[in-house]
Scaffold this motif. Structure first.
Motif, PDB file in Angstrom:
ATOM      1  N   GLN A  43      19.255   3.010  27.177  1.00  0.00           N
ATOM      2  CA  GLN A  43      20.247   2.589  27.972  1.00  0.00           C
ATOM      3  C   GLN A  43      21.494   1.733  27.237  1.00  0.00           C
ATOM      4  O   GLN A  43      21.098   1.085  26.440  1.00  0.00           O
ATOM      5  CB  GLN A  43      19.911   1.363  28.970  1.00  0.00           C
ATOM      6  N   CYS A  44      22.609   2.301  27.421  1.00  0.00           N
ATOM      7  CA  CYS A  44      23.822   1.485  26.747  1.00  0.00           C
ATOM      8  C   CYS A  44      23.678  -0.103  26.752  1.00  0.00           C
ATOM      9  O   CYS A  44      23.485  -0.548  28.031  1.00  0.00           O
ATOM     10  CB  CYS A  44      25.049   2.100  27.045  1.00  0.00           C
ATOM     11  N   SER A  45      23.645  -0.814  25.856  1.00  0.00           N
ATOM     12  CA  SER A  45      23.455  -2.248  25.891  1.00  0.00           C
ATOM     13  C   SER A  45      24.887  -2.856  26.565  1.00  0.00           C
ATOM     14  O   SER A  45      24.583  -3.870  26.990  1.00  0.00           O
ATOM     15  CB  SER A  45      23.292  -2.683  24.327  1.00  0.00           C
ATOM     16  N   ARG A  46      25.804  -2.160  26.553  1.00  0.00           N
ATOM     17  CA  ARG A  46      26.984  -2.668  27.224  1.00  0.00           C
ATOM     18  C   ARG A  46      26.880  -2.359  28.813  1.00  0.00           C
ATOM     19  O   ARG A  46      27.432  -2.986  29.663  1.00  0.00           O
ATOM     20  CB  ARG A  46      28.182  -2.634  26.406  1.00  0.00           C
ATOM     21  N   CYS A  47      27.065  -0.892  28.785  1.00  0.00           N
ATOM     22  CA  CYS A  47      27.355  -0.340  30.311  1.00  0.00           C
ATOM     23  C   CYS A  47      26.193   0.061  31.163  1.00  0.00           C
ATOM     24  O   CYS A  47      26.115   0.375  32.242  1.00  0.00           O
ATOM     25  CB  CYS A  47      28.420   0.635  30.441  1.00  0.00           C
ATOM     26  N   LEU A  48      25.037  -0.036  30.151  1.00  0.00           N
ATOM     27  CA  LEU A  48      23.789   0.239  30.854  1.00  0.00           C
ATOM     28  C   LEU A  48      23.560   1.941  31.335  1.00  0.00           C
ATOM     29  O   LEU A  48      22.492   2.402  31.760  1.00  0.00           O
ATOM     30  CB  LEU A  48      23.342  -0.232  32.353  1.00  0.00           C
ATOM     31  N   LEU A 112      24.810   1.769  21.786  1.00  0.00           N
ATOM     32  CA  LEU A 112      26.047   2.232  22.734  1.00  0.00           C
ATOM     33  C   LEU A 112      26.246   3.555  22.933  1.00  0.00           C
ATOM     34  O   LEU A 112      25.876   4.448  22.230  1.00  0.00           O
ATOM     35  CB  LEU A 112      27.247   1.541  22.001  1.00  0.00           C
ATOM     36  N   CYS A 113      26.610   3.661  24.312  1.00  0.00           N
ATOM     37  CA  CYS A 113      26.887   5.116  24.726  1.00  0.00           C
ATOM     38  C   CYS A 113      27.955   5.801  23.704  1.00  0.00           C
ATOM     39  O   CYS A 113      27.921   7.152  23.615  1.00  0.00           O
ATOM     40  CB  CYS A 113      27.084   5.223  26.150  1.00  0.00           C
ATOM     41  N   LYS A 114      28.786   5.011  23.404  1.00  0.00           N
ATOM     42  CA  LYS A 114      29.970   5.449  22.501  1.00  0.00           C
ATOM     43  C   LYS A 114      30.442   4.282  21.833  1.00  0.00           C
ATOM     44  O   LYS A 114      30.294   3.124  22.268  1.00  0.00           O
ATOM     45  CB  LYS A 114      31.148   6.044  23.394  1.00  0.00           C
ATOM     46  N   ASP A 116      33.158   2.695  21.383  1.00  0.00           N
ATOM     47  CA  ASP A 116      33.973   1.761  21.764  1.00  0.00           C
ATOM     48  C   ASP A 116      33.747   1.524  23.319  1.00  0.00           C
ATOM     49  O   ASP A 116      34.705   1.234  23.929  1.00  0.00           O
ATOM     50  CB  ASP A 116      35.609   2.444  21.701  1.00  0.00           C
ATOM     51  N   CYS A 117      32.721   1.714  23.671  1.00  0.00           N
ATOM     52  CA  CYS A 117      32.082   1.395  25.008  1.00  0.00           C
ATOM     53  C   CYS A 117      32.668  -0.072  25.437  1.00  0.00           C
ATOM     54  O   CYS A 117      32.540  -1.153  24.816  1.00  0.00           O
ATOM     55  CB  CYS A 117      30.654   1.372  25.230  1.00  0.00           C
ATOM     56  N   LYS A 118      33.410   0.056  26.696  1.00  0.00           N
ATOM     57  CA  LYS A 118      33.916  -1.271  27.064  1.00  0.00           C
ATOM     58  C   LYS A 118      33.046  -2.169  28.049  1.00  0.00           C
ATOM     59  O   LYS A 118      33.314  -3.342  28.350  1.00  0.00           O
ATOM     60  CB  LYS A 118      35.122  -1.156  27.943  1.00  0.00           C
ATOM     61  N   LEU A 128      33.800  -0.905  32.962  1.00  0.00           N
ATOM     62  CA  LEU A 128      35.240  -0.939  32.610  1.00  0.00           C
ATOM     63  C   LEU A 128      35.901   0.198  31.721  1.00  0.00           C
ATOM     64  O   LEU A 128      36.860   0.434  31.520  1.00  0.00           O
ATOM     65  CB  LEU A 128      35.363  -2.150  31.771  1.00  0.00           C
ATOM     66  N   ASN A 129      34.916   1.287  31.504  1.00  0.00           N
ATOM     67  CA  ASN A 129      35.031   2.482  30.937  1.00  0.00           C
ATOM     68  C   ASN A 129      35.876   3.446  31.923  1.00  0.00           C
ATOM     69  O   ASN A 129      36.737   4.119  31.649  1.00  0.00           O
ATOM     70  CB  ASN A 129      33.961   3.369  30.464  1.00  0.00           C
ATOM     71  N   GLU A 130      35.589   3.012  33.276  1.00  0.00           N
ATOM     72  CA  GLU A 130      36.264   3.891  34.431  1.00  0.00           C
ATOM     73  C   GLU A 130      37.586   3.096  34.809  1.00  0.00           C
ATOM     74  O   GLU A 130      38.258   3.731  35.739  1.00  0.00           O
ATOM     75  CB  GLU A 130      35.242   3.994  35.475  1.00  0.00           C
TER      76      GLU A 130
HETATM   77 ZN   LIG Z   1      28.138   1.975  27.312  1.00  0.00          ZN
END
Ligand SMILES: [Zn+2]
Ligand SMILES: [Zn+2]
Length: 152
Positions: A43-48, A112-114, A116-118, A128-130
């Motif tokens: 799971q992305c640590s920022r956006c899950l 992180l999924c990428k 620059d994941c927001k 916030l990526n969307e």
């Molecule tokens: Zn992410």
């Protein structure tokens, strides 16, 4: 090795566990040495959001010819390096406990999924990526927060 990941690691895998292991006896212990690789669903640590993280590592572990389902050996503390890992299932060598412990140690802890994941808004949970959310304004200037209360 070319097998599904053993149960009990607490994570999902997107691929089989592949690699090599050689076992060598040193008298007191069996030393398992080799390398393995697989793909973890993390799971992305920022956006899950779930994403795949390949992992690959070399290992060298002390093992013992003890039964893997014996309560005493099975409850061995993961962080106690001195406890050899049991590798016997009745009369057969079974590396699943070795693989399980090694995978747990090598699981990615912060991914992180990428790059620059927001991430998610800490107030409303919007991804916030969307797109931006309403509360982003407050976060930019916290001094405006009291004003926002007055406007309500
Ligand atoms: Zn992410
Ligand atoms: Zn928000």
């Amino acid at each position: 090795m070319d097998a599904s990941a053993p149960a009990g690691t607490g994570v999902e895998f997107a691929d089989k566990v592949k690699g090599q292991a050689s076992l060598r006896t040193t008298g007191d212990f069996i030393v398992a040495r080799g390398s393995m690789r697989t793909v973890v669903v993390a799971q992305c640590s920022r956006c899950l959001v779930k994403h795949q993280v390949p992992i690959e590592f070399d290992f060298c572990e002390d093992c013992s010819l003890a039964q893997i389902d014996e309560p005493i050996s099975y409850s061995a503390e993961l962080n106690d390096e001195s406890v050899p890992i049991p590798i016997l299932d009745h009369q057969m060598v079974d590396l699943s406990e070795l693989v399980r412990q090694l995978l747990i140690v090598h699981l990615p802890s912060h991914t992180l999924c990428k790059p620059d994941c927001k991430g998610l808004c800490s107030h409303c949970g919007t991804d916030l990526n969307e797109g931006a959310c309403e509360c982003e304004v407050d976060e930019i200037d916290p001094r405006l927060a009291p004003l926002r209360k007055l406007l309500k």
